[in-house]
Scaffold this motif. Structure first.
Motif, PDB file in Angstrom:
ATOM      1  N   VAL A  72       0.629  -1.324   0.013  1.00  0.00           N
ATOM      2  CA  VAL A  72      -0.172  -0.169  -0.195  1.00  0.00           C
ATOM      3  C   VAL A  72       0.511   1.101  -0.211  1.00  0.00           C
ATOM      4  CG1 VAL A  72      -1.945  -1.205   0.962  1.00  0.00           C
ATOM      5  CG2 VAL A  72      -0.116  -0.203   2.284  1.00  0.00           C
ATOM      6  N   THR A  73       0.725   2.185  -0.951  1.00  0.00           N
ATOM      7  CA  THR A  73       0.970   3.624  -0.607  1.00  0.00           C
ATOM      8  C   THR A  73       0.101   4.564  -0.095  1.00  0.00           C
ATOM      9  OG1 THR A  73       2.565   2.773  -2.762  1.00  0.00           O
ATOM     10  CG2 THR A  73       2.009   5.479  -2.039  1.00  0.00           C
ATOM     11  N   LEU A  74       0.448   5.024   1.198  1.00  0.00           N
ATOM     12  CA  LEU A  74      -0.266   6.014   2.172  1.00  0.00           C
ATOM     13  C   LEU A  74       0.192   7.621   0.372  1.00  0.00           C
ATOM     14  CD1 LEU A  74      -2.209   7.615   3.769  1.00  0.00           C
ATOM     15  CD2 LEU A  74       0.211   8.345   5.255  1.00  0.00           C
ATOM     16  N   LEU A  75      -1.099   8.673   0.331  1.00  0.00           N
ATOM     17  CA  LEU A  75      -1.547   9.635  -0.318  1.00  0.00           C
ATOM     18  C   LEU A  75      -2.393  10.204   0.202  1.00  0.00           C
ATOM     19  CD1 LEU A  75      -2.404   7.034  -2.991  1.00  0.00           C
ATOM     20  CD2 LEU A  75      -0.762   8.831  -3.861  1.00  0.00           C
ATOM     21  N   GLU A  76      -1.829  11.589   0.703  1.00  0.00           N
ATOM     22  CA  GLU A  76      -2.084  12.582   0.733  1.00  0.00           C
ATOM     23  C   GLU A  76      -3.114  13.788  -0.556  1.00  0.00           C
ATOM     24  OE1 GLU A  76      -2.251  16.452   3.962  1.00  0.00           O
ATOM     25  OE2 GLU A  76      -0.742  16.120   2.720  1.00  0.00           O
ATOM     26  N   VAL A  77      -4.559  13.944  -0.359  1.00  0.00           N
ATOM     27  CA  VAL A  77      -4.900  13.597  -1.994  1.00  0.00           C
ATOM     28  C   VAL A  77      -3.984  13.173  -3.111  1.00  0.00           C
ATOM     29  CG1 VAL A  77      -5.722  15.879  -3.895  1.00  0.00           C
ATOM     30  CG2 VAL A  77      -5.905  16.047  -1.693  1.00  0.00           C
ATOM     31  N   ASP A  78      -2.847  13.801  -4.525  1.00  0.00           N
ATOM     32  CA  ASP A  78      -2.632  12.841  -5.458  1.00  0.00           C
ATOM     33  C   ASP A  78      -0.726  12.778  -4.496  1.00  0.00           C
ATOM     34  OD1 ASP A  78      -4.424  12.857  -6.632  1.00  0.00           O
ATOM     35  OD2 ASP A  78      -4.232  14.697  -7.458  1.00  0.00           O
ATOM     36  N   ARG A  79      -0.865  13.582  -3.726  1.00  0.00           N
ATOM     37  CA  ARG A  79       0.800  13.268  -3.098  1.00  0.00           C
ATOM     38  C   ARG A  79       1.016  12.185  -2.726  1.00  0.00           C
ATOM     39  NH1 ARG A  79       3.638  14.595   1.388  1.00  0.00           N
ATOM     40  NH2 ARG A  79       1.921  15.307   2.857  1.00  0.00           N
ATOM     41  N   GLU A  80       2.162  11.453  -2.579  1.00  0.00           N
ATOM     42  CA  GLU A  80       2.589  10.594  -1.955  1.00  0.00           C
ATOM     43  C   GLU A  80       3.337  10.493  -0.364  1.00  0.00           C
ATOM     44  OE1 GLU A  80       5.034   7.406  -4.273  1.00  0.00           O
ATOM     45  OE2 GLU A  80       3.538   7.176  -6.240  1.00  0.00           O
ATOM     46  N   VAL A  81       2.898   9.926   0.798  1.00  0.00           N
ATOM     47  CA  VAL A  81       3.574  10.385   1.500  1.00  0.00           C
ATOM     48  C   VAL A  81       4.385   9.325   2.028  1.00  0.00           C
ATOM     49  CG1 VAL A  81       2.934  10.780   4.298  1.00  0.00           C
ATOM     50  CG2 VAL A  81       1.425  11.511   2.357  1.00  0.00           C
ATOM     51  N   TYR A  82       4.309   8.159   1.574  1.00  0.00           N
ATOM     52  CA  TYR A  82       4.968   7.010   2.205  1.00  0.00           C
ATOM     53  C   TYR A  82       4.939   5.742   1.562  1.00  0.00           C
ATOM     54  CZ  TYR A  82       2.446   5.336   6.218  1.00  0.00           C
ATOM     55  OH  TYR A  82       1.398   5.432   7.216  1.00  0.00           O
ATOM     56  N   GLY A  83       4.780   4.866   1.340  1.00  0.00           N
ATOM     57  CA  GLY A  83       5.036   3.913  -0.072  1.00  0.00           C
ATOM     58  C   GLY A  83       5.955   3.788  -0.731  1.00  0.00           C
ATOM     59  N   PRO A  84       5.749   2.473  -1.300  1.00  0.00           N
ATOM     60  CA  PRO A  84       5.320   1.139  -1.147  1.00  0.00           C
ATOM     61  C   PRO A  84       5.672   0.124   0.081  1.00  0.00           C
ATOM     62  CG  PRO A  84       6.317   0.658  -3.112  1.00  0.00           C
ATOM     63  CD  PRO A  84       6.487   1.570  -2.643  1.00  0.00           C
ATOM     64  N   MET A  85       4.555   0.272   1.079  1.00  0.00           N
ATOM     65  CA  MET A  85       5.369  -0.584   2.181  1.00  0.00           C
ATOM     66  C   MET A  85       4.268  -1.483   2.098  1.00  0.00           C
ATOM     67  SD  MET A  85       3.146   0.818   6.618  1.00  0.00           S
ATOM     68  CE  MET A  85       1.545   0.067   5.195  1.00  0.00           C
ATOM     69  N   SER A  86       5.238  -2.791   2.703  1.00  0.00           N
ATOM     70  CA  SER A  86       4.660  -4.287   2.615  1.00  0.00           C
ATOM     71  C   SER A  86       3.580  -4.949   3.283  1.00  0.00           C
ATOM     72  CB  SER A  86       5.637  -5.276   2.560  1.00  0.00           C
ATOM     73  OG  SER A  86       5.470  -6.499   2.528  1.00  0.00           O
ATOM     74  N   LEU A  87       2.306  -5.198   3.317  1.00  0.00           N
ATOM     75  CA  LEU A  87       1.396  -6.355   3.975  1.00  0.00           C
ATOM     76  C   LEU A  87       1.653  -7.554   4.579  1.00  0.00           C
ATOM     77  CD1 LEU A  87      -1.731  -4.994   2.196  1.00  0.00           C
ATOM     78  CD2 LEU A  87      -0.421  -3.749   4.116  1.00  0.00           C
TER      79      LEU A  87
END
Length: 89
Positions: A72-87
């Motif tokens: 998963v990748t965390l986004l704030e609107v269209d800005r990537e905050v961090y990721g990809p993070m494994s599940l």
């Protein structure tokens, strides 16, 4: 005399109200396409804060993994905050 149409009881939040969301990805980094019911429950979810989004992923990561989501990748609107993070556990 006709009355105006009643507003819908639920209005989806505008991005400014819930700017935080997760991009659900497979092992290749492609976005995972979920069915309608799963999309409503997991892919179409947005949050008012980063903490709310992070709490939600902590509660749902195993269900997402069962649906084929590996990262998963965390986004704030269209800005990537961090990721990809494994599940992976």
């Amino acid at each position: 005399m006709s009355l105006p149409e009643q507003p819908a009881p639920y209005r989806p939040s505008a991005p400014a109200e819930n700017p935080w969301h997760w991009r659900l990805e497979d092992a290749s980094g492609a976005t995972v396409a979920l069915s309608d019911a799963d999309a409503k429950a997991y892919a179409d979810v947005a949050f008012p804060s980063q903490g709310d989004a992070e709490s939600w992923i902590g509660e749902t990561w195993s269900a997402l993994a069962d649906l084929g989501v590996t990262h998963v990748t965390l986004l704030e609107v269209d800005r990537e905050v961090y990721g990809p993070m494994s599940l992976s556990a």
